[in-house]
Design an enzyme around this catalytic site. Sequence first.
Site, PDB file in Angstrom:
ATOM      1  N   LYS A 185     -28.623 -51.110  41.876  1.00  0.00           N
ATOM      2  CA  LYS A 185     -29.581 -50.005  41.862  1.00  0.00           C
ATOM      3  C   LYS A 185     -30.995 -50.536  41.625  1.00  0.00           C
ATOM      4  O   LYS A 185     -31.295 -51.064  40.560  1.00  0.00           O
ATOM      5  CB  LYS A 185     -29.262 -49.004  40.750  1.00  0.00           C
ATOM      6  CG  LYS A 185     -30.094 -47.731  40.918  1.00  0.00           C
ATOM      7  CD  LYS A 185     -30.124 -46.861  39.685  1.00  0.00           C
ATOM      8  CE  LYS A 185     -31.129 -47.306  38.671  1.00  0.00           C
ATOM      9  NZ  LYS A 185     -32.544 -47.169  39.113  1.00  0.00           N
ATOM     10  N   SER A 238     -36.033 -52.781  30.137  1.00  0.00           N
ATOM     11  CA  SER A 238     -36.566 -52.669  28.774  1.00  0.00           C
ATOM     12  C   SER A 238     -35.493 -52.933  27.728  1.00  0.00           C
ATOM     13  O   SER A 238     -34.298 -52.703  27.956  1.00  0.00           O
ATOM     14  CB  SER A 238     -37.149 -51.277  28.577  1.00  0.00           C
ATOM     15  OG  SER A 238     -36.132 -50.308  28.762  1.00  0.00           O
ATOM     16  N   THR A 239     -35.926 -53.391  26.557  1.00  0.00           N
ATOM     17  CA  THR A 239     -35.005 -53.635  25.447  1.00  0.00           C
ATOM     18  C   THR A 239     -34.339 -52.323  25.028  1.00  0.00           C
ATOM     19  O   THR A 239     -33.156 -52.292  24.691  1.00  0.00           O
ATOM     20  CB  THR A 239     -35.767 -54.285  24.273  1.00  0.00           C
ATOM     21  OG1 THR A 239     -36.196 -55.577  24.718  1.00  0.00           O
ATOM     22  CG2 THR A 239     -34.901 -54.451  23.049  1.00  0.00           C
ATOM     23  N   GLU A 259     -31.331 -58.994  30.517  1.00  0.00           N
ATOM     24  CA  GLU A 259     -32.599 -59.718  30.483  1.00  0.00           C
ATOM     25  C   GLU A 259     -33.655 -58.683  30.139  1.00  0.00           C
ATOM     26  O   GLU A 259     -33.933 -57.791  30.927  1.00  0.00           O
ATOM     27  CB  GLU A 259     -32.825 -60.375  31.850  1.00  0.00           C
ATOM     28  CG  GLU A 259     -33.725 -61.574  31.775  1.00  0.00           C
ATOM     29  CD  GLU A 259     -35.157 -61.187  32.033  1.00  0.00           C
ATOM     30  OE1 GLU A 259     -35.863 -60.901  31.044  1.00  0.00           O
ATOM     31  OE2 GLU A 259     -35.553 -61.149  33.193  1.00  0.00           O
ATOM     32  N   CYS A 293     -41.882 -59.822  32.001  1.00  0.00           N
ATOM     33  CA  CYS A 293     -41.231 -59.834  30.684  1.00  0.00           C
ATOM     34  C   CYS A 293     -41.519 -61.131  29.933  1.00  0.00           C
ATOM     35  O   CYS A 293     -41.548 -61.147  28.712  1.00  0.00           O
ATOM     36  CB  CYS A 293     -39.735 -59.612  30.831  1.00  0.00           C
ATOM     37  SG  CYS A 293     -39.029 -60.627  32.109  1.00  0.00           S
ATOM     38  N   GLU A 390     -44.357 -55.109  23.194  1.00  0.00           N
ATOM     39  CA  GLU A 390     -44.617 -55.504  24.574  1.00  0.00           C
ATOM     40  C   GLU A 390     -45.499 -54.438  25.233  1.00  0.00           C
ATOM     41  O   GLU A 390     -45.171 -53.261  25.213  1.00  0.00           O
ATOM     42  CB  GLU A 390     -43.280 -55.606  25.309  1.00  0.00           C
ATOM     43  CG  GLU A 390     -43.403 -56.201  26.680  1.00  0.00           C
ATOM     44  CD  GLU A 390     -42.048 -56.386  27.361  1.00  0.00           C
ATOM     45  OE1 GLU A 390     -41.170 -55.531  27.192  1.00  0.00           O
ATOM     46  OE2 GLU A 390     -41.892 -57.388  28.076  1.00  0.00           O
TER      47      GLU A 390
HETATM   48  P1  ADP Z   1     -39.119 -49.740  32.339  1.00  0.00           P
HETATM   49  O1  ADP Z   1     -39.295 -49.087  31.002  1.00  0.00           O
HETATM   50  O2  ADP Z   1     -39.862 -51.009  32.451  1.00  0.00           O
HETATM   51  O3  ADP Z   1     -39.290 -48.804  33.502  1.00  0.00           O
HETATM   52  P2  ADP Z   1     -36.300 -49.454  32.254  1.00  0.00           P
HETATM   53  O4  ADP Z   1     -35.472 -50.266  31.355  1.00  0.00           O
HETATM   54  O5  ADP Z   1     -36.521 -48.015  31.931  1.00  0.00           O
HETATM   55  O6  ADP Z   1     -37.649 -50.232  32.405  1.00  0.00           O
HETATM   56  O7  ADP Z   1     -35.765 -49.519  33.735  1.00  0.00           O
HETATM   57  C1  ADP Z   1     -35.119 -50.626  34.296  1.00  0.00           C
HETATM   58  C2  ADP Z   1     -34.003 -50.129  35.187  1.00  0.00           C
HETATM   59  O8  ADP Z   1     -33.023 -49.484  34.378  1.00  0.00           O
HETATM   60  C3  ADP Z   1     -34.415 -49.118  36.239  1.00  0.00           C
HETATM   61  O9  ADP Z   1     -33.685 -49.382  37.421  1.00  0.00           O
HETATM   62  C4  ADP Z   1     -33.994 -47.796  35.619  1.00  0.00           C
HETATM   63  O10 ADP Z   1     -33.736 -46.786  36.568  1.00  0.00           O
HETATM   64  C5  ADP Z   1     -32.726 -48.183  34.899  1.00  0.00           C
HETATM   65  N1  ADP Z   1     -32.349 -47.319  33.762  1.00  0.00           N
HETATM   66  C6  ADP Z   1     -33.137 -46.532  32.991  1.00  0.00           C
HETATM   67  N2  ADP Z   1     -32.416 -45.908  32.038  1.00  0.00           N
HETATM   68  C7  ADP Z   1     -31.133 -46.309  32.201  1.00  0.00           C
HETATM   69  C8  ADP Z   1     -29.893 -46.032  31.517  1.00  0.00           C
HETATM   70  N3  ADP Z   1     -29.838 -45.213  30.473  1.00  0.00           N
HETATM   71  N4  ADP Z   1     -28.777 -46.645  31.951  1.00  0.00           N
HETATM   72  C9  ADP Z   1     -28.822 -47.501  32.992  1.00  0.00           C
HETATM   73  N5  ADP Z   1     -29.930 -47.786  33.680  1.00  0.00           N
HETATM   74  C10 ADP Z   1     -31.081 -47.221  33.294  1.00  0.00           C
END
Ligand code: ADP
Length: 483
Positions: A185, A238-239, A259, A293, A390
Amino acid sequence: METTMTFEYAPAPESRAIVTIKPKYGHFIGGKFVPGGKHFPTINPATEEVLSQIALGGKADVDAAVKAARKAYANTWSKMSGKERGKYLYRIARIMQERAREFAVLETLDNGKPIRESRDTDIPLAAAHFFYHAGWADKLEYAGLGTSPKPLGVAGQIIPWNFPLLMLAWKVAPALAAGNTVVLKPAESTPLTALLFAEVCQQAELPAGVVNIVTGDGSTGALIVNHPGIDKIAFTGSTEVGKIIARAVAPTNKSVTLELGGKAANIVFDDAPIDETVEGIVNGIFFNQGHVCCAGSRLLLQENVAEEVLHKLKNRMEKIRVGDPMDKNTDVGAINSKEQLAKIIELAAVGDSEGAERWSPACTLPNKGFWFAPTIFTGVTQAHRIAREEIFGPVLSVLTFRTPAEAIEKANNTPFGLSAGIWSEKGSRTLWASQQLRAGVIWANTFNKFDPTSPFGGYKESGWGREGGRHGLSGYLKGVSHE
Ligand code: ADP
Protein backbone atom coordinates in the site's frame (compact mmCIF):
# COMPACT_ATOMS: atom_id res chain seq x y z
CA MET A 1 37.74 38.27 2.03
CA GLU A 2 34.63 36.53 0.81
CA THR A 3 32.91 37.59 -2.35
CA THR A 4 29.41 36.51 -3.11
CA MET A 5 28.24 36.33 -6.68
CA THR A 6 24.58 35.98 -7.36
CA PHE A 7 23.48 34.45 -10.62
CA GLU A 8 20.07 34.95 -12.11
CA TYR A 9 18.67 31.64 -13.28
CA ALA A 10 16.23 31.53 -16.15
CA PRO A 11 13.45 28.96 -15.61
CA ALA A 12 14.48 25.48 -16.75
CA PRO A 13 11.32 23.44 -16.42
CA GLU A 14 11.26 19.73 -17.12
CA SER A 15 8.42 18.83 -19.50
CA ARG A 16 5.59 16.76 -18.08
CA ALA A 17 4.57 15.57 -21.55
CA ILE A 18 6.20 12.19 -20.95
CA VAL A 19 3.63 11.11 -18.35
CA THR A 20 0.05 10.11 -18.93
CA ILE A 21 -1.97 10.36 -15.77
CA LYS A 22 -5.38 8.73 -15.90
CA PRO A 23 -8.25 10.67 -14.34
CA LYS A 24 -8.99 7.73 -12.04
CA TYR A 25 -7.19 4.58 -10.84
CA GLY A 26 -8.28 1.29 -9.35
CA HIS A 27 -6.17 -1.29 -7.51
CA PHE A 28 -3.66 -3.70 -9.07
CA ILE A 29 -4.71 -7.18 -8.02
CA GLY A 30 -3.84 -10.53 -9.57
CA GLY A 31 -1.96 -8.89 -12.44
CA LYS A 32 -4.86 -6.62 -13.48
CA PHE A 33 -6.14 -3.17 -12.69
CA VAL A 34 -9.50 -3.61 -11.01
CA PRO A 35 -11.95 -0.79 -10.29
CA GLY A 36 -12.14 0.65 -6.80
CA GLY A 37 -15.23 1.76 -4.89
CA LYS A 38 -14.72 5.10 -3.17
CA HIS A 39 -12.06 7.47 -4.46
CA PHE A 40 -10.05 10.37 -3.09
CA PRO A 41 -7.89 12.94 -4.91
CA THR A 42 -4.11 12.96 -5.10
CA ILE A 43 -2.73 16.43 -5.70
CA ASN A 44 0.44 18.17 -6.79
CA PRO A 45 1.57 19.83 -3.54
CA ALA A 46 3.44 22.54 -5.46
CA THR A 47 0.27 23.80 -7.19
CA GLU A 48 -2.65 22.07 -5.42
CA GLU A 49 -3.75 20.78 -8.86
CA VAL A 50 -5.73 17.55 -8.60
CA LEU A 51 -3.74 14.96 -10.53
CA SER A 52 -6.06 11.98 -10.30
CA GLN A 53 -8.68 10.13 -8.26
CA ILE A 54 -7.32 7.23 -6.23
CA ALA A 55 -9.23 4.19 -4.97
CA LEU A 56 -9.71 3.89 -1.22
CA GLY A 57 -9.05 0.22 -0.53
CA GLY A 58 -11.56 -1.52 1.74
CA LYS A 59 -11.87 -4.99 3.20
CA ALA A 60 -12.95 -6.67 -0.04
CA ASP A 61 -10.00 -5.17 -1.93
CA VAL A 62 -7.45 -6.23 0.69
CA ASP A 63 -9.02 -9.70 0.86
CA ALA A 64 -8.80 -10.05 -2.93
CA ALA A 65 -5.18 -8.86 -2.97
CA VAL A 66 -4.13 -11.25 -0.19
CA LYS A 67 -5.91 -14.11 -1.96
CA ALA A 68 -4.14 -13.32 -5.24
CA ALA A 69 -0.79 -13.06 -3.45
CA ARG A 70 -1.34 -16.40 -1.64
CA LYS A 71 -2.27 -18.15 -4.87
CA ALA A 72 0.76 -16.76 -6.69
CA TYR A 73 2.97 -17.74 -3.77
CA ALA A 74 1.71 -21.30 -3.52
CA ASN A 75 1.38 -22.09 -7.23
CA THR A 76 4.10 -20.07 -8.89
CA TRP A 77 6.58 -17.92 -7.07
CA SER A 78 7.67 -20.21 -4.24
CA LYS A 79 8.05 -23.07 -6.72
CA MET A 80 10.12 -21.14 -9.22
CA SER A 81 13.91 -21.43 -9.11
CA GLY A 82 15.85 -18.47 -7.78
CA LYS A 83 17.43 -18.12 -11.18
CA GLU A 84 14.03 -17.61 -12.81
CA ARG A 85 12.89 -15.18 -10.14
CA GLY A 86 16.10 -13.25 -10.70
CA LYS A 87 15.31 -12.88 -14.40
CA TYR A 88 12.04 -11.12 -13.58
CA LEU A 89 13.78 -8.80 -11.13
CA TYR A 90 16.43 -7.89 -13.70
CA ARG A 91 13.69 -7.26 -16.22
CA ILE A 92 11.84 -4.96 -13.82
CA ALA A 93 15.08 -3.10 -13.05
CA ARG A 94 15.83 -2.56 -16.71
CA ILE A 95 12.31 -1.33 -17.48
CA MET A 96 12.53 1.08 -14.56
CA GLN A 97 15.72 2.46 -16.06
CA GLU A 98 14.16 2.71 -19.50
CA ARG A 99 11.17 4.56 -18.06
CA ALA A 100 13.23 6.56 -15.56
CA ARG A 101 12.22 9.95 -16.88
CA GLU A 102 8.56 9.06 -16.71
CA PHE A 103 8.98 7.88 -13.13
CA ALA A 104 10.97 10.98 -12.15
CA VAL A 105 8.43 13.42 -13.58
CA LEU A 106 5.52 11.57 -12.01
CA GLU A 107 7.27 11.39 -8.62
CA THR A 108 7.97 15.10 -8.65
CA LEU A 109 4.41 15.98 -9.66
CA ASP A 110 2.84 13.83 -6.94
CA ASN A 111 5.39 14.40 -4.16
CA GLY A 112 6.70 17.95 -4.68
CA LYS A 113 10.38 16.99 -4.52
CA PRO A 114 12.79 18.66 -6.95
CA ILE A 115 13.09 16.92 -10.31
CA ARG A 116 16.86 16.95 -9.83
CA GLU A 117 16.45 14.67 -6.82
CA SER A 118 13.83 12.32 -8.27
CA ARG A 119 15.88 12.07 -11.49
CA ASP A 120 19.32 11.66 -9.89
CA THR A 121 18.54 9.94 -6.60
CA ASP A 122 15.12 8.31 -6.12
CA ILE A 123 14.67 6.58 -9.47
CA PRO A 124 18.27 5.37 -10.06
CA LEU A 125 18.41 4.04 -6.50
CA ALA A 126 15.06 2.29 -6.90
CA ALA A 127 16.35 0.52 -10.02
CA ALA A 128 19.61 -0.28 -8.20
CA HIS A 129 17.63 -2.05 -5.46
CA PHE A 130 16.04 -4.31 -8.07
CA PHE A 131 19.40 -5.01 -9.75
CA TYR A 132 21.06 -5.78 -6.42
CA HIS A 133 18.32 -8.11 -5.22
CA ALA A 134 18.03 -9.77 -8.63
CA GLY A 135 21.58 -10.90 -8.03
CA TRP A 136 20.67 -12.49 -4.71
CA ALA A 137 17.65 -14.43 -5.99
CA ASP A 138 19.70 -17.48 -7.04
CA LYS A 139 22.39 -17.13 -4.37
CA LEU A 140 20.36 -17.06 -1.17
CA GLU A 141 22.12 -20.10 0.23
CA TYR A 142 25.40 -18.15 0.07
CA ALA A 143 24.06 -15.14 1.96
CA GLY A 144 25.21 -16.52 5.30
CA LEU A 145 21.61 -17.00 6.39
CA GLY A 146 21.48 -20.78 6.52
CA THR A 147 21.98 -23.45 3.89
CA SER A 148 18.40 -23.70 2.72
CA PRO A 149 16.68 -20.39 3.35
CA LYS A 150 12.91 -20.37 2.80
CA PRO A 151 10.56 -17.45 2.10
CA LEU A 152 7.95 -16.38 4.65
CA GLY A 153 4.95 -16.30 2.31
CA VAL A 154 2.80 -13.22 1.70
CA ALA A 155 4.26 -9.88 2.80
CA GLY A 156 2.06 -6.86 3.57
CA GLN A 157 4.04 -3.71 2.91
CA ILE A 158 3.05 -0.20 3.91
CA ILE A 159 5.13 2.74 2.78
CA PRO A 160 5.29 6.51 3.35
CA TRP A 161 5.19 9.50 1.03
CA ASN A 162 8.71 10.88 1.31
CA PHE A 163 10.43 8.51 -1.17
CA PRO A 164 7.45 6.77 -2.76
CA LEU A 165 9.11 4.66 -5.47
CA LEU A 166 12.34 4.14 -3.54
CA MET A 167 10.49 2.83 -0.49
CA LEU A 168 8.52 0.53 -2.78
CA ALA A 169 11.81 -0.80 -4.16
CA TRP A 170 13.26 -1.28 -0.65
CA LYS A 171 10.24 -3.41 0.18
CA VAL A 172 9.34 -5.24 -3.02
CA ALA A 173 12.82 -6.16 -4.33
CA PRO A 174 14.07 -8.17 -1.31
CA ALA A 175 10.65 -9.76 -0.75
CA LEU A 176 10.50 -11.05 -4.32
CA ALA A 177 14.15 -12.08 -4.44
CA ALA A 178 13.61 -14.22 -1.34
CA GLY A 179 10.53 -15.86 -2.91
CA ASN A 180 7.69 -14.01 -1.16
CA THR A 181 4.71 -12.37 -2.83
CA VAL A 182 3.45 -8.96 -1.77
CA VAL A 183 0.49 -6.73 -1.08
CA LEU A 184 1.77 -3.17 -1.02
CA LYS A 185 0.00 0.00 0.00
CA PRO A 186 1.54 3.30 -1.06
CA ALA A 187 0.89 6.45 1.00
CA GLU A 188 -2.37 8.26 0.32
CA SER A 189 -0.66 11.45 -0.90
CA THR A 190 1.81 9.77 -3.29
CA PRO A 191 0.30 6.68 -4.97
CA LEU A 192 1.07 7.46 -8.62
CA THR A 193 4.54 5.92 -9.05
CA ALA A 194 3.39 2.70 -7.36
CA LEU A 195 0.59 2.51 -9.94
CA LEU A 196 3.11 3.09 -12.72
CA PHE A 197 5.23 0.34 -11.16
CA ALA A 198 2.19 -1.94 -11.50
CA GLU A 199 2.35 -1.27 -15.25
CA VAL A 200 6.03 -2.20 -15.18
CA CYS A 201 5.11 -5.53 -13.54
CA GLN A 202 2.71 -6.16 -16.42
CA GLN A 203 5.32 -5.14 -18.97
CA ALA A 204 7.85 -7.50 -17.36
CA GLU A 205 5.23 -10.26 -17.51
CA LEU A 206 5.65 -10.88 -13.82
CA PRO A 207 3.30 -13.76 -12.93
CA ALA A 208 -0.12 -12.50 -11.83
CA GLY A 209 -0.48 -11.94 -8.09
CA VAL A 210 3.23 -11.77 -7.22
CA VAL A 211 2.88 -8.01 -6.73
CA ASN A 212 -0.48 -6.53 -5.70
CA ILE A 213 -1.00 -2.85 -5.04
CA VAL A 214 -3.92 -1.63 -3.00
CA THR A 215 -4.21 2.13 -2.61
CA GLY A 216 -5.84 3.86 0.33
CA ASP A 217 -5.20 5.55 3.65
CA GLY A 218 -4.40 4.43 7.20
CA SER A 219 -7.62 2.41 7.39
CA THR A 220 -6.48 0.38 4.36
CA GLY A 221 -3.07 -0.03 6.01
CA ALA A 222 -4.73 -1.32 9.17
CA LEU A 223 -6.68 -3.89 7.14
CA ILE A 224 -3.39 -5.19 5.75
CA VAL A 225 -1.72 -5.25 9.18
CA ASN A 226 -4.60 -7.20 10.71
CA HIS A 227 -5.22 -9.58 7.84
CA PRO A 228 -4.86 -13.21 8.97
CA GLY A 229 -3.62 -14.29 5.51
CA ILE A 230 -0.43 -12.25 5.76
CA ASP A 231 2.84 -13.68 7.09
CA LYS A 232 4.98 -10.58 7.34
CA ILE A 233 4.45 -6.87 7.81
CA ALA A 234 7.05 -4.41 6.57
CA PHE A 235 6.31 -0.82 7.48
CA THR A 236 8.05 2.50 6.99
CA GLY A 237 6.41 5.54 8.52
CA SER A 238 5.87 7.38 11.76
CA THR A 239 6.85 5.96 15.15
CA GLU A 240 3.27 6.56 16.25
CA VAL A 241 1.82 4.21 13.61
CA GLY A 242 4.79 1.84 14.07
CA LYS A 243 3.75 1.38 17.69
CA ILE A 244 0.15 0.64 16.67
CA ILE A 245 1.44 -1.99 14.23
CA ALA A 246 3.80 -3.53 16.77
CA ARG A 247 0.88 -3.94 19.19
CA ALA A 248 -1.38 -5.37 16.48
CA VAL A 249 1.08 -8.06 15.37
CA ALA A 250 2.44 -8.95 18.83
CA PRO A 251 -0.15 -11.68 19.52
CA THR A 252 0.17 -13.16 16.00
CA ASN A 253 2.74 -15.25 14.14
CA LYS A 254 3.50 -12.42 11.72
CA SER A 255 7.07 -11.32 11.48
CA VAL A 256 7.61 -7.60 11.28
CA THR A 257 10.14 -4.97 10.30
CA LEU A 258 9.59 -1.34 11.19
CA GLU A 259 11.51 1.63 9.89
CA LEU A 260 10.34 4.63 11.89
CA GLY A 261 11.33 8.13 12.87
CA GLY A 262 14.63 9.74 13.71
CA LYS A 263 16.28 12.81 15.15
CA ALA A 264 19.81 12.37 13.91
CA ALA A 265 22.77 14.18 15.37
CA ASN A 266 25.15 15.59 12.80
CA ILE A 267 28.31 16.19 14.87
CA VAL A 268 30.95 18.65 13.78
CA PHE A 269 34.28 18.39 15.60
CA ASP A 270 36.70 21.30 15.55
CA ASP A 271 39.08 19.50 13.18
CA ALA A 272 36.41 19.03 10.50
CA PRO A 273 37.00 20.36 6.97
CA ILE A 274 34.58 23.26 7.29
CA ASP A 275 33.57 23.89 3.66
CA GLU A 276 32.85 20.23 3.01
CA THR A 277 31.02 20.05 6.31
CA VAL A 278 28.74 22.93 5.37
CA GLU A 279 27.77 21.08 2.17
CA GLY A 280 27.08 17.98 4.26
CA ILE A 281 24.94 19.90 6.75
CA VAL A 282 22.84 21.33 3.92
CA ASN A 283 22.47 17.93 2.28
CA GLY A 284 21.73 16.37 5.67
CA ILE A 285 18.70 18.53 6.45
CA PHE A 286 17.49 20.22 3.26
CA PHE A 287 17.62 17.19 0.94
CA ASN A 288 14.02 16.24 0.08
CA GLN A 289 12.69 19.24 2.08
CA GLY A 290 13.89 17.46 5.22
CA HIS A 291 11.20 14.80 4.70
CA VAL A 292 13.80 12.18 5.55
CA CYS A 293 13.63 9.89 8.58
CA CYS A 294 17.44 9.83 8.78
CA ALA A 295 17.82 13.61 8.22
CA GLY A 296 20.61 15.34 10.12
CA SER A 297 18.09 17.47 11.98
CA ARG A 298 20.19 18.16 15.10
CA LEU A 299 23.43 19.90 14.30
CA LEU A 300 25.96 19.55 17.10
CA LEU A 301 28.80 22.04 16.71
CA GLN A 302 31.97 22.08 18.78
CA GLU A 303 31.91 25.49 20.46
CA ASN A 304 35.21 26.82 19.14
CA VAL A 305 34.13 26.40 15.50
CA ALA A 306 30.42 27.10 15.94
CA GLU A 307 30.56 30.72 14.85
CA GLU A 308 32.57 30.00 11.71
CA VAL A 309 30.37 27.07 10.70
CA LEU A 310 27.16 29.05 11.24
CA HIS A 311 28.48 31.99 9.27
CA LYS A 312 29.39 29.78 6.32
CA LEU A 313 26.19 27.79 6.62
CA LYS A 314 24.06 30.94 6.40
CA ASN A 315 26.05 32.13 3.38
CA ARG A 316 25.48 28.78 1.73
CA MET A 317 21.77 28.81 2.58
CA GLU A 318 21.38 32.19 0.89
CA LYS A 319 22.09 30.37 -2.38
CA ILE A 320 19.53 27.59 -1.96
CA ARG A 321 16.81 27.88 -4.56
CA VAL A 322 13.32 27.13 -3.29
CA GLY A 323 10.42 26.83 -5.72
CA ASP A 324 8.96 24.95 -8.68
CA PRO A 325 9.99 21.30 -8.19
CA MET A 326 9.83 20.73 -11.95
CA ASP A 327 12.56 23.33 -12.50
CA LYS A 328 15.92 21.62 -12.97
CA ASN A 329 17.64 24.33 -10.90
CA THR A 330 15.46 23.93 -7.83
CA ASP A 331 17.11 22.70 -4.63
CA VAL A 332 14.15 22.66 -2.25
CA GLY A 333 10.65 21.88 -3.48
CA ALA A 334 7.19 21.80 -1.93
CA ILE A 335 6.13 20.36 1.42
CA ASN A 336 4.26 17.16 0.62
CA SER A 337 0.88 18.04 2.13
CA LYS A 338 -1.12 20.66 3.92
CA GLU A 339 -1.13 18.48 7.06
CA GLN A 340 2.65 18.12 7.03
CA LEU A 341 3.06 21.86 6.53
CA ALA A 342 0.81 22.49 9.52
CA LYS A 343 2.99 20.19 11.68
CA ILE A 344 6.17 21.97 10.60
CA ILE A 345 4.66 25.40 11.26
CA GLU A 346 3.48 24.29 14.68
CA LEU A 347 6.83 22.87 15.81
CA ALA A 348 8.72 25.87 14.47
CA ALA A 349 6.39 28.13 16.47
CA VAL A 350 7.23 26.07 19.56
CA GLY A 351 10.90 26.72 18.78
CA ASP A 352 10.18 30.46 18.86
CA SER A 353 8.16 30.32 22.05
CA GLU A 354 10.79 28.21 23.83
CA GLY A 355 13.36 30.89 23.10
CA ALA A 356 15.42 29.52 20.21
CA GLU A 357 16.45 31.97 17.52
CA ARG A 358 14.97 31.43 14.06
CA TRP A 359 16.76 32.31 10.83
CA SER A 360 15.86 31.76 7.17
CA PRO A 361 17.46 33.11 4.01
CA ALA A 362 15.50 35.66 2.01
CA CYS A 363 13.35 33.70 -0.43
CA THR A 364 10.06 34.26 -2.17
CA LEU A 365 7.70 31.36 -1.77
CA PRO A 366 5.05 30.61 -4.41
CA ASN A 367 1.48 31.66 -3.57
CA LYS A 368 -0.15 28.34 -4.28
CA GLY A 369 0.89 25.02 -2.84
CA PHE A 370 2.62 24.13 0.44
CA TRP A 371 5.91 25.81 1.21
CA PHE A 372 8.30 26.34 4.10
CA ALA A 373 11.54 28.29 3.81
CA PRO A 374 14.74 26.46 4.84
CA THR A 375 15.16 27.37 8.50
CA ILE A 376 17.74 27.08 11.23
CA PHE A 377 17.22 27.52 14.94
CA THR A 378 20.23 28.46 17.03
CA GLY A 379 20.47 28.61 20.80
CA VAL A 380 18.65 25.29 21.04
CA THR A 381 19.04 23.24 24.20
CA GLN A 382 18.33 19.61 24.94
CA ALA A 383 15.09 20.54 26.67
CA HIS A 384 13.59 22.20 23.61
CA ARG A 385 10.94 20.26 21.74
CA ILE A 386 12.66 21.11 18.44
CA ALA A 387 15.71 19.22 19.74
CA ARG A 388 13.69 16.15 20.70
CA GLU A 389 10.81 15.72 18.25
CA GLU A 390 11.03 14.85 14.60
CA ILE A 391 9.94 17.87 12.54
CA PHE A 392 10.18 16.12 9.15
CA GLY A 393 10.71 19.37 7.33
CA PRO A 394 13.47 21.80 6.29
CA VAL A 395 14.25 22.87 9.86
CA LEU A 396 17.62 22.46 11.52
CA SER A 397 18.16 22.73 15.29
CA VAL A 398 21.66 23.81 16.24
CA LEU A 399 23.25 22.86 19.57
CA THR A 400 26.84 23.21 20.75
CA PHE A 401 29.25 21.08 22.78
CA ARG A 402 32.70 21.49 24.31
CA THR A 403 34.16 17.99 24.58
CA PRO A 404 33.77 14.87 22.45
CA ALA A 405 32.18 13.07 25.42
CA GLU A 406 29.56 15.81 25.69
CA ALA A 407 28.84 15.48 21.96
CA ILE A 408 28.16 11.77 22.33
CA GLU A 409 26.01 12.27 25.40
CA LYS A 410 23.87 14.86 23.61
CA ALA A 411 23.72 12.83 20.40
CA ASN A 412 22.46 9.75 22.24
CA ASN A 413 20.01 11.67 24.39
CA THR A 414 17.00 10.84 22.21
CA PRO A 415 14.39 8.10 22.05
CA PHE A 416 15.44 7.56 18.41
CA GLY A 417 18.55 5.98 16.93
CA LEU A 418 18.33 5.81 13.17
CA SER A 419 21.35 7.68 11.87
CA ALA A 420 24.18 10.03 12.81
CA GLY A 421 26.90 12.02 11.11
CA ILE A 422 30.47 12.68 12.17
CA TRP A 423 32.66 15.40 10.69
CA SER A 424 36.33 15.15 11.61
CA GLU A 425 39.66 14.82 9.90
CA LYS A 426 40.87 12.22 12.41
CA GLY A 427 40.08 8.61 11.62
CA SER A 428 40.65 7.59 15.24
CA ARG A 429 38.11 10.14 16.49
CA THR A 430 35.58 9.05 13.87
CA LEU A 431 35.96 5.40 14.84
CA TRP A 432 35.73 6.22 18.53
CA ALA A 433 32.61 8.33 18.05
CA SER A 434 30.92 5.78 15.80
CA GLN A 435 31.40 3.12 18.47
CA GLN A 436 29.73 5.34 21.08
CA LEU A 437 26.79 6.45 18.98
CA ARG A 438 23.57 4.47 19.30
CA ALA A 439 22.43 4.73 15.71
CA GLY A 440 21.88 2.18 12.97
CA VAL A 441 23.59 4.14 10.22
CA ILE A 442 26.58 6.39 10.80
CA TRP A 443 28.05 8.56 8.09
CA ALA A 444 31.53 10.02 8.37
CA ASN A 445 32.35 13.19 6.41
CA THR A 446 29.25 12.68 4.32
CA PHE A 447 25.50 12.39 4.90
CA ASN A 448 22.40 10.82 3.36
CA LYS A 449 24.36 8.34 1.25
CA PHE A 450 22.30 5.31 0.32
CA ASP A 451 23.25 2.05 -1.31
CA PRO A 452 21.29 -1.18 -1.71
CA THR A 453 24.21 -3.22 -0.39
CA SER A 454 24.25 -1.37 2.92
CA PRO A 455 21.82 -2.32 5.68
CA PHE A 456 19.64 0.54 6.94
CA GLY A 457 17.58 0.62 10.13
CA GLY A 458 17.34 1.92 13.65
CA TYR A 459 17.88 1.44 17.35
CA LYS A 460 15.28 2.17 20.02
CA GLU A 461 12.14 3.92 18.73
CA SER A 462 13.57 4.16 15.22
CA GLY A 463 12.52 0.64 14.43
CA TRP A 464 13.11 -3.09 14.21
CA GLY A 465 15.20 -4.94 11.66
CA ARG A 466 17.27 -3.79 8.72
CA GLU A 467 16.56 -3.14 5.06
CA GLY A 468 19.17 -3.54 2.33
CA GLY A 469 22.20 -5.77 2.13
CA ARG A 470 22.30 -9.33 3.48
CA HIS A 471 20.71 -8.14 6.71
CA GLY A 472 17.67 -6.93 4.82
CA LEU A 473 17.23 -10.29 3.09
CA SER A 474 17.00 -11.97 6.47
CA GLY A 475 13.75 -10.09 7.11
CA TYR A 476 12.12 -12.04 4.30
CA LEU A 477 13.43 -15.51 5.13
CA LYS A 478 12.31 -18.07 7.68
CA GLY A 479 14.15 -18.79 10.88
CA VAL A 480 16.99 -16.34 10.52
CA SER A 481 17.88 -13.69 13.03
CA HIS A 482 16.88 -10.16 12.14
CA GLU A 483 19.82 -8.32 13.64
P1 ADP B 1 3.20 10.21 8.20
O1 ADP B 1 2.78 10.67 9.57
O2 ADP B 1 4.58 10.60 7.87
O3 ADP B 1 2.19 10.49 7.13
P2 ADP B 1 2.27 7.57 8.68
O4 ADP B 1 2.97 6.66 9.59
O5 ADP B 1 0.98 8.18 9.11
O6 ADP B 1 3.32 8.66 8.28
O7 ADP B 1 2.02 6.89 7.28
C1 ADP B 1 2.86 5.94 6.70
C2 ADP B 1 2.01 4.90 6.01
O8 ADP B 1 1.26 4.20 7.00
C3 ADP B 1 1.00 5.44 5.02
O9 ADP B 1 0.93 4.55 3.92
C4 ADP B 1 -0.30 5.43 5.81
O10 ADP B 1 -1.45 5.33 5.01
C5 ADP B 1 -0.13 4.18 6.65
N1 ADP B 1 -0.91 4.15 7.90
C6 ADP B 1 -1.38 5.18 8.64
N2 ADP B 1 -2.04 4.73 9.73
C7 ADP B 1 -1.97 3.38 9.70
C8 ADP B 1 -2.44 2.33 10.56
N3 ADP B 1 -3.11 2.58 11.68
N4 ADP B 1 -2.17 1.05 10.21
C9 ADP B 1 -1.47 0.78 9.10
N5 ADP B 1 -1.02 1.71 8.25
C10 ADP B 1 -1.24 3.00 8.54
